[in-house]
Design an enzyme around this catalytic site. Sequence first.
Site, PDB file in Angstrom:
ATOM      1  N   ARG A   1       0.926  -0.918   0.275  1.00  0.00           N
ATOM      2  CA  ARG A   1       0.090   0.009  -0.164  1.00  0.00           C
ATOM      3  C   ARG A   1       0.923   1.118   0.270  1.00  0.00           C
ATOM      4  O   ARG A   1       0.756   2.468   0.599  1.00  0.00           O
ATOM      5  CB  ARG A   1      -0.549  -0.068   1.240  1.00  0.00           C
ATOM      6  CG  ARG A   1      -1.936  -1.125   1.288  1.00  0.00           C
ATOM      7  CD  ARG A   1      -2.730  -1.317  -0.027  1.00  0.00           C
ATOM      8  NE  ARG A   1      -3.635  -2.493   0.283  1.00  0.00           N
ATOM      9  CZ  ARG A   1      -3.390  -3.973  -1.004  1.00  0.00           C
ATOM     10  NH1 ARG A   1      -2.199  -3.086  -2.114  1.00  0.00           N
ATOM     11  NH2 ARG A   1      -4.172  -4.347  -0.695  1.00  0.00           N
TER      12      ARG A   1
ATOM     13  N   SER B   1     -11.081  -0.311   4.734  1.00  0.00           N
ATOM     14  CA  SER B   1     -10.628  -0.410   5.415  1.00  0.00           C
ATOM     15  C   SER B   1     -10.030   0.747   5.953  1.00  0.00           C
ATOM     16  O   SER B   1      -9.044   1.607   4.933  1.00  0.00           O
ATOM     17  CB  SER B   1      -9.297  -1.706   4.940  1.00  0.00           C
ATOM     18  OG  SER B   1     -10.264  -2.607   4.233  1.00  0.00           O
TER      19      SER B   1
ATOM     20  N   GLU C   1      -4.979   3.647   6.547  1.00  0.00           N
ATOM     21  CA  GLU C   1      -4.513   3.340   4.935  1.00  0.00           C
ATOM     22  C   GLU C   1      -5.174   4.817   4.730  1.00  0.00           C
ATOM     23  O   GLU C   1      -4.453   5.278   4.328  1.00  0.00           O
ATOM     24  CB  GLU C   1      -5.262   2.046   4.764  1.00  0.00           C
ATOM     25  CG  GLU C   1      -5.234   1.930   2.913  1.00  0.00           C
ATOM     26  CD  GLU C   1      -5.701   0.727   2.825  1.00  0.00           C
ATOM     27  OE1 GLU C   1      -6.096  -0.212   4.198  1.00  0.00           O
ATOM     28  OE2 GLU C   1      -6.173   0.467   1.603  1.00  0.00           O
TER      29      GLU C   1
END
Length: 329
Positions: free
Chosen positions: A177, A228, A303
Amino acid sequence: MDCTTIYNDLKKLLSGEVLANVPLSEYGTWRIGGSADILVSPTTIEDICHVQRYIHERELPSVVIGDGSNILFDDTGFRGVAIHIGRALSHLHIEKDGHVTAQAGIWIPRFVSTVIRSGWQGCEHAIGVPGTLGGLVVMNGGTNRKGIGEQLTEATYVTVSGAIERLNQQECCFAYRHSIFQQKEKAIVVEASFQYEPGNVKTLRTQMVKTLVERNRKFPRKMPNCGSVFLSDPALYETVGPPGKAIEEAGLKGMTCGGAMISPLHANFIINTGGATSRDILTLITQIRAAVYERTGHRMNCEVRHLLPNGTILPAHESAEKERLANCA
Ligand SMILES: Cc1cc2nc3c(=O)[nH]c(=O)nc-3n(C[C@H](O)[C@H](O)[C@H](O)COP(=O)(O)OP(=O)(O)OC[C@H]3O[C@@H](n4cnc5c(N)ncnc54)[C@H](O)[C@@H]3O)c2cc1C
């Protein structure tokens, strides 16, 4: 910043739409946020070069947004020029050898399903990700610990001063990520190329449907959310599991702050039950981190990114922590 002058200048300069005083809540999947002074939606890469040059020469605050599916807009909005990379920049070209090039504004599910239908495999893991390809490259997003960067051969971006440059896969520094574009905050990814392998269309389609059914079962779909919130961390994963499990085991499922709620369906999602503010979300993030840390000794990182009114973008936990410290002072 003289918004009227900027608005008039950009109207003359660009072929795409230029809007003033735009509610950012309409540009993010959380449906939260105040107004941006100016929002432009370029329709060509040339437009993007022009707007970057204009902003750079005047040292104006700016931010790039895609579908806003990984970004928390602040209640106080954004004092600058938001550059919205949308469907006008959606061109997709597939060559006979599986070399695929697409513009940054293409919707990921459309990108993935077109690649699959043409008999190529490698990006099917991203089928349910509801953002733009540009956002996906910047976040190195995907599922099952895979990232879109794995098959990327080249990313084209417009620099802060309006020049077009290219990076190969290695130069993009992809990690879980993460990509180099998170450090090059004002650079705008405009196009990406990939090399995919031949695959069986029927098998890939079945797999795609299975992934979508599974996601629909696991994730909240009705209430606005941003996917998320916390990143999976290998150390936490080994001892406790994914962030959702850690949050659930801390007994936080269903906890609310104002209009924000930790999803009763999947604890790594925070849903907007109506009227949630960015403060509500940041408060929940602080409370979740503290509770999971107390239970497991692991500090979870976000995130999701938070756009501050001055154009700075931070992982939301960093913003939440700054706010907590400011409130304590
Ligand atoms: C229901 C739901 C499910 C999700 N599931 C997943 C999942 O399974 N896997 C996953 O990885 N993600 C998932 N996400 C998160 C999100 O969809 C991805 O991170 C997506 O790639 C973000 O794309 P975006 O266009 O919405 O980017 P935005 O949210 O608009 O922006 C994200 C960041 O990228 C920057 N950015 C965006 N476009 C550009 C560009 N062209 N050039 C430079 N910078 C840019 C922004 O400044 C910001 O910092 C989910 C989100 C939701 C709402």
